[in-house]
Write an enzyme that holds these catalytic residues in place. Structure first.
Site, PDB file in Angstrom:
ATOM      1  N   ASP A   1       0.827  -1.210   0.000  1.00  0.00           N
ATOM      2  CA  ASP A   1       0.000   0.000   0.000  1.00  0.00           C
ATOM      3  C   ASP A   1       0.857   1.255   0.000  1.00  0.00           C
ATOM      4  OD1 ASP A   1      -2.361  -1.290  -0.020  1.00  0.00           O
ATOM      5  OD2 ASP A   1      -2.831  -1.026   2.098  1.00  0.00           O
TER       6      ASP A   1
ATOM      7  N   MET B   1      -8.225   8.998   9.403  1.00  0.00           N
ATOM      8  CA  MET B   1      -8.818   9.449   8.129  1.00  0.00           C
ATOM      9  C   MET B   1      -9.810  10.600   8.346  1.00  0.00           C
ATOM     10  SD  MET B   1      -9.456   5.696   6.469  1.00  0.00           S
ATOM     11  CE  MET B   1      -9.856   4.910   8.015  1.00  0.00           C
TER      12      MET B   1
ATOM     13  N   LYS C   1      -3.398   3.293  -2.372  1.00  0.00           N
ATOM     14  CA  LYS C   1      -4.627   4.069  -2.491  1.00  0.00           C
ATOM     15  C   LYS C   1      -4.371   5.437  -1.917  1.00  0.00           C
ATOM     16  CE  LYS C   1      -7.374   0.076  -1.470  1.00  0.00           C
ATOM     17  NZ  LYS C   1      -8.033  -0.494  -0.301  1.00  0.00           N
TER      18      LYS C   1
END
Ligand SMILES: C[S@@+](CC[C@H](N)C(=O)[O-])C[C@H]1O[C@@H](n2cnc3c(N)ncnc32)[C@H](O)[C@@H]1O
Length: 255
Positions: A35, A171, A57
């Site tokens: 990732d 996030m 991502k």
């Protein structure tokens, strides 16, 4: 014969924060699927000759859709490879590790796990802000501040607005204003200290200390970049106020 998949937590960035198991599994793998949050230093620990497949991502930009990531893992394992699926932090905390494991196991692929130090723990230890502290926080809650594009952020504000608990928001940069408002609506005081930590445990680490009723505008001014998390709660008041040795003495005095 089928290969297998190691689901590995790479930790928050500093390569010293990988577990010995994570390192061993990474070095045994002949394919590494990784990732964006995996640091270059961690990635560089792969074995010589290993094939690297980035599936990173970025926020609002899913380079490789999750279904395709699942397929890549299956194809590589089916071809007999030992696959390292390397994820930032811990693979089972906001990491979709369990979804990948379920898909692989449903397709008869063996999965083994290496836990990782999650970003909250990395940020806590690099800043010296504890996640629990006697007299200030008896519990800690990890929550995501992000929902898929078309969904509202419908968190259980009442449960989260606990003055005796530390809240760590992953996030959450884009929605921090909404999050602060939701908590204040459920009576968490606007004066509650908040710390934003960006790129914790890496040389790019950034820290911003604020309070609940000011964090949104402070974050905008500071132009914080991903990855950033927020530690919300009275534990943040301990930041740099007292050397750890004094805190230890106080705890001893309280028995
Ligand atoms: C998809 S989640 C992955 C979490 C990861 N599985 C973990 O256990 O840390 C990504 C979020 O984790 C947080 N994060 C990950 N690494 C971080 C770091 N080094 N510093 C600060 N926050 C980090 C940020 O909130 C980021 O938006």
């Amino acid at each position: 014969m089928s290969g297998k998949v190691f689901l590995i937590g790479a930790g928050p960035g500093d390569p010293e924060l990988m577990t010995l198991r994570a390192l061993r599994m990474l070095q045994e793998a002949d394919v590494v699927v990784y990732d964006r949050l995996v640091s270059a230093e961690v990635l560089s620990q792969h074995s010589e000759g290993a094939r690297l497949i980035p599936v990173g991502k970025a926020p609002k930009c899913h380079t490789v859709p999750q279904d395709r990531i699942n397929e890549i893992l299956l194809e590589e394992a089916d071809a007999g490879h030992t696959v390292a699926r390397l994820k930032g932090g811990d693979p089972m905390i906001f990491g979709r590790g369990s979804e990948e494991a379920a898909y692989l196991m449903a397709n008869d692929i063996a999965v083994e796990y290496a836990p990782g130090i999650t970003a909250a723990q990395g940020a806590s230890c690099s800043t010296g802000v504890p996640l629990t502290h006697r007299g200030l926080a008896t519990s800690v809650q990890y929550v995501t501040g992000h929902r898929q594009a078309d969904k509202v952020l419908d968190l259980d504000w009442k449960r989260l607005a606990d003055p005796e608990s530390t809240l760590v928001v992953y996030m959450g940069v884009a929605n921090i204003g909404q999050i602060a408002m939701g908590l204040m609506t459920e009576n968490l005081p606007g004066s509650t200290p908040v710390m934003a930590v960006g790129s914790a445990t890496t040389p790019e680490e950034r820290r911003l200390v604020s309070r609940l009723d000011q964090i949104a505008s402070d974050v905008r001014k500071a132009d914080l970049e991903a990855p950033t998390l927020f530690i919300i709660g009275q534990v943040v008041s301990l930041y740099a106020e007292q050397p750890m040795a004094e805190l230890f003495e106080q705890a001893q005095a309280h028995g």
